[in-house]
Design a protein around this motif. Sequence first.
Motif, short mmCIF file in Angstrom:
data_model
loop_
_atom_site.label_atom_id
_atom_site.label_comp_id
_atom_site.label_asym_id
_atom_site.label_seq_id
_atom_site.Cartn_x
_atom_site.Cartn_y
_atom_site.Cartn_z
N ALA A 142 1.32 47.27 73.04
CA ALA A 142 2.27 47.00 71.95
C ALA A 142 3.70 47.00 72.47
CB ALA A 142 2.11 48.04 70.85
N LEU A 143 4.01 47.93 73.37
CA LEU A 143 5.35 47.98 73.97
C LEU A 143 5.66 46.68 74.71
CD1 LEU A 143 7.94 49.42 75.15
CD2 LEU A 143 6.45 50.09 77.05
N VAL A 144 4.75 46.26 75.57
CA VAL A 144 4.98 45.06 76.37
C VAL A 144 5.14 43.84 75.46
CG1 VAL A 144 3.94 43.52 78.08
CG2 VAL A 144 3.87 46.00 78.42
N SER A 145 4.33 43.75 74.42
CA SER A 145 4.43 42.63 73.48
C SER A 145 5.79 42.62 72.78
CB SER A 145 3.32 42.71 72.44
OG SER A 145 2.05 42.52 73.04
N THR A 146 6.28 43.80 72.41
CA THR A 146 7.58 43.89 71.74
C THR A 146 8.70 43.43 72.66
OG1 THR A 146 6.85 45.72 70.33
CG2 THR A 146 9.22 45.47 70.64
N VAL A 147 8.67 43.90 73.90
CA VAL A 147 9.71 43.51 74.85
C VAL A 147 9.66 42.00 75.10
CG1 VAL A 147 10.55 43.77 77.22
CG2 VAL A 147 9.80 45.78 75.93
N LEU A 148 8.46 41.47 75.27
CA LEU A 148 8.31 40.04 75.51
C LEU A 148 8.83 39.21 74.34
CD1 LEU A 148 4.90 39.32 77.27
CD2 LEU A 148 7.20 38.84 78.10
N SER A 149 8.57 39.68 73.12
CA SER A 149 9.02 38.93 71.95
C SER A 149 10.53 38.87 71.86
CB SER A 149 8.45 39.57 70.68
OG SER A 149 9.05 40.84 70.43
N GLN A 150 11.22 39.86 72.46
CA GLN A 150 12.68 39.89 72.39
C GLN A 150 13.36 39.24 73.58
OE1 GLN A 150 14.48 43.63 71.21
NE2 GLN A 150 12.62 44.30 70.17
N THR A 151 12.68 39.23 74.72
CA THR A 151 13.33 38.74 75.95
C THR A 151 12.58 37.61 76.65
OG1 THR A 151 12.22 40.31 77.41
CG2 THR A 151 14.24 41.07 76.32
N GLY A 152 11.28 37.54 76.44
CA GLY A 152 10.48 36.50 77.09
C GLY A 152 10.15 36.78 78.54
N ARG A 153 10.55 37.96 79.04
CA ARG A 153 10.31 38.26 80.46
C ARG A 153 10.40 39.76 80.71
NH1 ARG A 153 14.67 35.17 83.63
NH2 ARG A 153 14.15 36.59 85.35
N ILE A 154 9.74 40.20 81.78
CA ILE A 154 9.88 41.58 82.26
C ILE A 154 10.05 41.49 83.77
CG2 ILE A 154 8.78 43.84 82.53
CD1 ILE A 154 7.27 43.27 79.91
N ASP A 155 11.22 41.88 84.25
CA ASP A 155 11.54 41.74 85.67
C ASP A 155 11.36 43.04 86.45
OD1 ASP A 155 12.90 38.92 85.70
OD2 ASP A 155 13.77 39.99 83.99
N LEU A 156 11.50 44.16 85.74
CA LEU A 156 11.49 45.46 86.41
C LEU A 156 10.77 46.48 85.54
CD1 LEU A 156 12.51 47.56 88.54
CD2 LEU A 156 14.61 47.71 87.17
N LEU A 157 9.88 47.24 86.16
CA LEU A 157 9.23 48.36 85.50
C LEU A 157 9.53 49.62 86.30
CD1 LEU A 157 7.23 49.81 83.58
CD2 LEU A 157 5.39 49.09 85.15
N VAL A 158 10.10 50.63 85.64
CA VAL A 158 10.32 51.94 86.27
C VAL A 158 9.38 52.92 85.60
CG1 VAL A 158 11.97 53.76 86.79
CG2 VAL A 158 12.75 51.38 86.70
N ASN A 159 8.36 53.33 86.34
CA ASN A 159 7.39 54.30 85.84
C ASN A 159 7.90 55.71 86.10
OD1 ASN A 159 5.07 52.76 84.81
ND2 ASN A 159 4.88 52.00 86.90
N ASN A 160 8.52 56.28 85.09
CA ASN A 160 9.11 57.61 85.23
C ASN A 160 8.40 58.67 84.39
OD1 ASN A 160 11.42 59.64 85.67
ND2 ASN A 160 11.42 59.36 83.44
N ALA A 161 7.73 58.28 83.31
CA ALA A 161 7.10 59.25 82.43
C ALA A 161 6.16 60.16 83.23
CB ALA A 161 6.32 58.54 81.33
N GLY A 162 6.30 61.46 83.03
CA GLY A 162 5.45 62.40 83.75
C GLY A 162 5.60 63.80 83.21
N ILE A 163 4.67 64.65 83.60
CA ILE A 163 4.70 66.06 83.23
C ILE A 163 4.47 66.88 84.49
CG2 ILE A 163 4.05 65.84 80.81
CD1 ILE A 163 1.17 66.26 81.60
N GLY A 164 4.97 68.12 84.48
CA GLY A 164 4.81 69.00 85.62
C GLY A 164 3.78 70.08 85.34
N MET A 165 3.35 70.73 86.41
CA MET A 165 2.45 71.86 86.27
C MET A 165 2.57 72.73 87.52
SD MET A 165 -1.53 72.05 85.09
CE MET A 165 -2.22 71.01 86.37
N LEU A 166 2.91 73.99 87.31
CA LEU A 166 3.02 74.95 88.40
C LEU A 166 2.03 76.08 88.18
CD1 LEU A 166 6.91 75.22 88.78
CD2 LEU A 166 5.33 73.99 90.28
N GLY A 167 1.43 76.53 89.25
CA GLY A 167 0.48 77.63 89.16
C GLY A 167 -0.54 77.54 90.28
N GLY A 168 -1.33 78.59 90.43
CA GLY A 168 -2.40 78.57 91.42
C GLY A 168 -3.41 77.48 91.10
#
Length: 271
Positions: A63-89
């Motif tokens: 749905a995200l990609v479709s929305t961006v495409l509908s507004q711009t017609g192109r996707i030139d760059l994807l920055v995959n930043n979403a993430g979570i951390g976890m510390l412990g044994g």
Amino acid sequence: MNAFSGKTAIVTGASSGIGRASAEALARAGFKVFGTSRKMIKDVPKGGTMLVCDVTDGASVDALVSTVLSQTGRIDLLVNNAGIGMLGGAEESSVAQVQALFDVNLFGVMRMTNAVLPLMRRHGEGRIINIGSILGLVPAPYSAHYSAAKHALEGYSESLDHEVRTFNIRVSVIEPAYVRTVFDQNGIEPDSVLKEYDRARAGLDALLRDVMPKADRPEVVADVVVKAATDARPRRRYTAGKAARQVSMLRRFAPSEIFDKNLRKQFRLPV
């Protein structure tokens, strides 16, 4: 006119920290930026548009990609930043908990990448930048699962770069060290905490209290993201910040025994 005006970028996990700083830096560089977060936020990154996307949900990604495409017609760059951390044994987390970590930090990257690659191939160019970690190069104690996910991300990214370079698409990994964000506070707590690790946990908490006030600002990483996005000949890996560069150099050139000793000393473990 800016050389990157008219180019479209998606930055996942852009509500704060590295993602937000990267979205704002890319907007300043001329990109039309769409940031994402799991929930809609009011305080959007300067120069960007925020959309809701859960990278663990394929339908949400599409749905995200479709929305961006509908507004711009192109996707030139994807920055995959979403993430979570976890510390412990390592033994303090169930397999189900580790699967949840991988679902965001690795499989979320794959979902986003698979969604944009056909568009980039048809367009004949594109960039994919994955926010890794120096822990994807140098595993550290009490980060076994997070390091494993980042190691996997490194292997996936390098293999993918070889595969898609034929289509004028490049894939890079950014490797920061300590960064002043709320990332650690928002991480997953082990679901099977063991008293045997209490002393080590206290030492790790003390280490983080010492280093985080001196850690790099998110803008340091964002500047490297822009460099990777705009370099004429992008590299597969970019370290971000002085600490990450030092660790990377030591890993390459220091004898393994000395490196191991220094790492254990830093984490206040018996040498």
